[in-house]
Design a protein around this motif. Structure first.
Motif, short mmCIF file in Angstrom:
data_model
loop_
_atom_site.label_atom_id
_atom_site.label_comp_id
_atom_site.label_asym_id
_atom_site.label_seq_id
_atom_site.Cartn_x
_atom_site.Cartn_y
_atom_site.Cartn_z
N ALA A 75 -94.09 -24.17 -10.88
CA ALA A 75 -94.17 -22.81 -11.42
C ALA A 75 -95.64 -22.42 -11.54
N ARG A 76 -95.91 -21.13 -11.59
CA ARG A 76 -97.29 -20.64 -11.72
C ARG A 76 -97.59 -20.25 -13.16
N CYS A 77 -98.81 -20.49 -13.58
CA CYS A 77 -99.26 -20.10 -14.91
C CYS A 77 -100.35 -19.05 -14.75
N TYR A 78 -100.15 -17.87 -15.35
CA TYR A 78 -101.04 -16.73 -15.11
C TYR A 78 -102.01 -16.44 -16.26
N GLU A 79 -101.66 -16.91 -17.45
CA GLU A 79 -102.47 -16.50 -18.60
C GLU A 79 -102.29 -17.51 -19.73
N LYS A 80 -103.33 -17.62 -20.55
CA LYS A 80 -103.28 -18.50 -21.72
C LYS A 80 -103.70 -17.72 -22.95
N GLY A 81 -102.91 -17.84 -24.01
CA GLY A 81 -103.28 -17.27 -25.29
C GLY A 81 -103.57 -18.39 -26.28
N ALA A 82 -103.72 -18.05 -27.53
CA ALA A 82 -104.03 -19.06 -28.55
C ALA A 82 -102.90 -20.07 -28.69
N ASN A 83 -101.66 -19.62 -28.50
CA ASN A 83 -100.53 -20.52 -28.67
C ASN A 83 -99.43 -20.31 -27.63
N PHE A 84 -99.80 -19.69 -26.50
CA PHE A 84 -98.78 -19.43 -25.48
C PHE A 84 -99.35 -19.48 -24.06
N LEU A 85 -98.45 -19.69 -23.12
CA LEU A 85 -98.75 -19.58 -21.70
C LEU A 85 -97.84 -18.52 -21.09
N LYS A 86 -98.36 -17.75 -20.15
CA LYS A 86 -97.56 -16.80 -19.39
C LYS A 86 -97.27 -17.42 -18.03
N LEU A 87 -96.01 -17.64 -17.74
CA LEU A 87 -95.58 -18.37 -16.54
C LEU A 87 -94.68 -17.52 -15.66
N SER A 88 -94.57 -17.92 -14.41
CA SER A 88 -93.61 -17.27 -13.52
C SER A 88 -92.20 -17.60 -13.98
N TYR A 89 -91.31 -16.62 -13.90
CA TYR A 89 -89.91 -16.87 -14.24
C TYR A 89 -89.21 -17.40 -12.99
N GLU A 90 -88.72 -18.60 -13.07
CA GLU A 90 -88.08 -19.25 -11.93
C GLU A 90 -86.55 -19.22 -12.10
N LYS A 91 -85.90 -18.46 -11.24
CA LYS A 91 -84.44 -18.32 -11.33
C LYS A 91 -83.75 -19.57 -10.78
N GLY A 92 -82.56 -19.79 -11.28
CA GLY A 92 -81.76 -20.90 -10.78
C GLY A 92 -81.39 -21.88 -11.87
N PRO A 93 -80.34 -22.65 -11.65
CA PRO A 93 -79.93 -23.65 -12.63
C PRO A 93 -80.85 -24.86 -12.59
N THR A 94 -80.95 -25.56 -13.71
CA THR A 94 -81.63 -26.85 -13.70
C THR A 94 -80.72 -27.86 -13.00
N LEU A 95 -81.25 -29.01 -12.66
CA LEU A 95 -80.41 -30.04 -12.04
C LEU A 95 -79.31 -30.47 -13.00
N TYR A 96 -79.59 -30.46 -14.28
CA TYR A 96 -78.57 -30.77 -15.29
C TYR A 96 -77.42 -29.77 -15.18
N GLN A 97 -77.76 -28.49 -15.10
CA GLN A 97 -76.74 -27.45 -14.98
C GLN A 97 -76.00 -27.53 -13.65
N CYS A 98 -76.69 -27.98 -12.59
CA CYS A 98 -76.02 -28.19 -11.30
C CYS A 98 -74.89 -29.21 -11.44
N LEU A 99 -75.15 -30.28 -12.19
CA LEU A 99 -74.12 -31.29 -12.40
C LEU A 99 -72.97 -30.72 -13.22
N GLU A 100 -73.30 -29.91 -14.21
CA GLU A 100 -72.25 -29.27 -15.03
C GLU A 100 -71.39 -28.32 -14.20
N GLN A 101 -72.03 -27.59 -13.29
CA GLN A 101 -71.35 -26.54 -12.54
C GLN A 101 -70.80 -26.99 -11.19
N GLY A 102 -71.11 -28.21 -10.79
CA GLY A 102 -70.65 -28.70 -9.49
C GLY A 102 -71.44 -28.15 -8.31
#
Length: 209
Positions: A75-102
């Motif tokens: 994933a890409r990181c575009y910005e840093k604040g005092a307590n946060f990072l702004k990241l690209s939103y990556e669509k799709g299930p996690t591998l854990y969710q893949c196992l749950e969903q078949g």
């Protein structure tokens, strides 16, 4: 508006608690040190907001993402604040969710994670803490996020054991929905393991072939 997100970390809980959040944000995920949220006006991005006790990890993870920015598997990181990072939103299930969903996890996903780990090593990083919950399955490809431990030493072998399990067992359960209770049982069994061979032997007993 991010300052309006209030988090709490309790010693006896694995995940942080969101005590307050503006209604313009939606919670995407909750971890041990941070929460990932999305603002209603920025669908292409998410914000990883750290609990106060873990704010020091913000700059560390930002620097790691900058080291990895030329590898498309991360994933890409575009910005840093005092307590946060702004990241690209990556669509799709996690591998854990893949196992749950078949959802079928093709071998290329495994290979891409391996290549991304090698890329990180060449950058002088130590790609660890890679598990089913922080690998996204995205149109047949892998996308990695949460690189906060890549400057830690040692190997937790989590990914290596997942790859071993994939080659040993996945063909037998491919395309089948795995009950969440079963996945949690396997996860807890892995955490308690004394020996990897014993773990895989026990796995043969509990997976519904």
């Amino acid at each position: 508006e991010i300052s309006g997100i209030q988090l709490e970390k309790k010693v006896d809980l694995l995940k942080v608690i969101v005590t307050e959040i503006p209604n313009t944000f939606a919670v995407i995920g909750i971890g041990t040190d941070a929460v990932v949220v999305q603002h209603e006006t920025e669908p292409a991005f998410v914000y990883k907001v750290y609990v106060d006790e873990a704010k020091h990890k913000c700059e560390i993870e930002y620097d790691i993402y900058q080291e990895l920015k030329d590898c498309k598997t991360y994933a890409r990181c575009y910005e840093k604040g005092a307590n946060f990072l702004k990241l690209s939103y990556e669509k799709g299930p996690t591998l854990y969710q893949c196992l749950e969903q078949g959802v079928v996890i093709n071998p290329e996903v495994i290979d891409e994670v391996e290549s991304a780990r090698e890329y990180a090593r060449k950058k002088g990083l130590n790609p660890r803490d890679i598990h089913l919950g922080n690998v996204i399955f995205q149109n047949g490809h892998a996308k990695l996020f949460d690189v906060s431990e890549y400057r830690k030493s040692g190997n937790d072998y989590r990914w290596e054991h997942l790859v071993e399990g994939y080659h040993l067992f996945y063909s037998l359960i491919q395309g089948r929905k795995m009950p969440t209770e079963l996945l949690e049982t396997v996860k807890n069994l892995y955490k308690q393991k004394e020996d990897v061979e014993k773990f895989f032997a026990r796995l043969r007993d509990i997976i519904p072939w």
